[in-house]
Design a protein around this motif. Structure first.
Motif, PDB file in Angstrom:
ATOM      1  N   ASN A   3       0.802  -1.214   0.000  1.00  0.00           N
ATOM      2  CA  ASN A   3       0.000   0.000   0.000  1.00  0.00           C
ATOM      3  C   ASN A   3       0.837   1.266   0.000  1.00  0.00           C
ATOM      4  O   ASN A   3       0.319   2.340  -0.235  1.00  0.00           O
ATOM      5  N   ASP A   4       2.153   1.168   0.295  1.00  0.00           N
ATOM      6  CA  ASP A   4       2.963   2.367   0.338  1.00  0.00           C
ATOM      7  C   ASP A   4       3.599   2.697  -1.014  1.00  0.00           C
ATOM      8  O   ASP A   4       4.306   3.676  -1.134  1.00  0.00           O
ATOM      9  N   LEU A   5       3.350   1.911  -2.033  1.00  0.00           N
ATOM     10  CA  LEU A   5       3.803   2.231  -3.382  1.00  0.00           C
ATOM     11  C   LEU A   5       2.868   3.274  -3.986  1.00  0.00           C
ATOM     12  O   LEU A   5       1.679   3.276  -3.704  1.00  0.00           O
ATOM     13  N   PRO A   6       3.404   4.158  -4.844  1.00  0.00           N
ATOM     14  CA  PRO A   6       2.517   5.146  -5.486  1.00  0.00           C
ATOM     15  C   PRO A   6       1.442   4.435  -6.319  1.00  0.00           C
ATOM     16  O   PRO A   6       1.716   3.463  -7.015  1.00  0.00           O
ATOM     17  N   TRP A   7       0.239   4.975  -6.212  1.00  0.00           N
ATOM     18  CA  TRP A   7      -0.886   4.402  -6.953  1.00  0.00           C
ATOM     19  C   TRP A   7      -0.711   4.648  -8.434  1.00  0.00           C
ATOM     20  O   TRP A   7      -0.390   5.753  -8.875  1.00  0.00           O
ATOM     21  N   ARG A  52       1.371   4.525 -15.153  1.00  0.00           N
ATOM     22  CA  ARG A  52       1.788   5.835 -14.660  1.00  0.00           C
ATOM     23  C   ARG A  52       1.229   6.103 -13.271  1.00  0.00           C
ATOM     24  O   ARG A  52       0.098   5.753 -12.980  1.00  0.00           O
ATOM     25  N   THR A  53       2.029   6.801 -12.442  1.00  0.00           N
ATOM     26  CA  THR A  53       1.541   7.231 -11.138  1.00  0.00           C
ATOM     27  C   THR A  53       0.667   8.477 -11.334  1.00  0.00           C
ATOM     28  O   THR A  53       0.673   9.097 -12.408  1.00  0.00           O
ATOM     29  N   VAL A  54      -0.038   8.850 -10.285  1.00  0.00           N
ATOM     30  CA  VAL A  54      -0.856  10.064 -10.322  1.00  0.00           C
ATOM     31  C   VAL A  54       0.039  11.270 -10.602  1.00  0.00           C
ATOM     32  O   VAL A  54      -0.311  12.139 -11.408  1.00  0.00           O
TER      33      VAL A  54
END
Length: 88
Positions: A3-7, A52-54
């Motif tokens: 959960n600590d990885l970028p969404w 891609r991250t946000v």
């Protein structure tokens, strides 16, 4: 997945993005529901392929000077769609 990885938002595989001529708008079609997209909603969701991250999406959509505002609006939009079950 941690959960600590970028969404990295991704449109659900069961969803379809298309232009609805009757509504004169782009829509996200999901089983038993239609989400009408306004403004840059389609451009945003076209970038939500899970790669891609946000922050990366915000960078692609902003002109640099307005990046913090774009990041805030984008994050709000994506989290709302995630809460509604449209994104992973």
């Amino acid at each position: 997945m941690s959960n600590d990885l970028p969404w990295r938002p991704r449109v659900l595989p069961s969803a379809v993005l298309r232009h609805d001529r009757a509504r004169g708008a782009d829509v996200l079609l999901l089983p038993e529901r239609v989400v009408v997209l306004h403004g840059s909603g389609r451009a945003v969701l076209d970038l939500c392929d899970g790669s891609r991250t946000v922050d990366e999406i915000a960078g692609l959509l902003s002109d640099g000077a307005d990046a913090p505002h774009v990041r805030h609006e984008l994050s709000s939009f994506l989290h709302r769609l995630r809460t509604e079950g449209c994104l992973r």
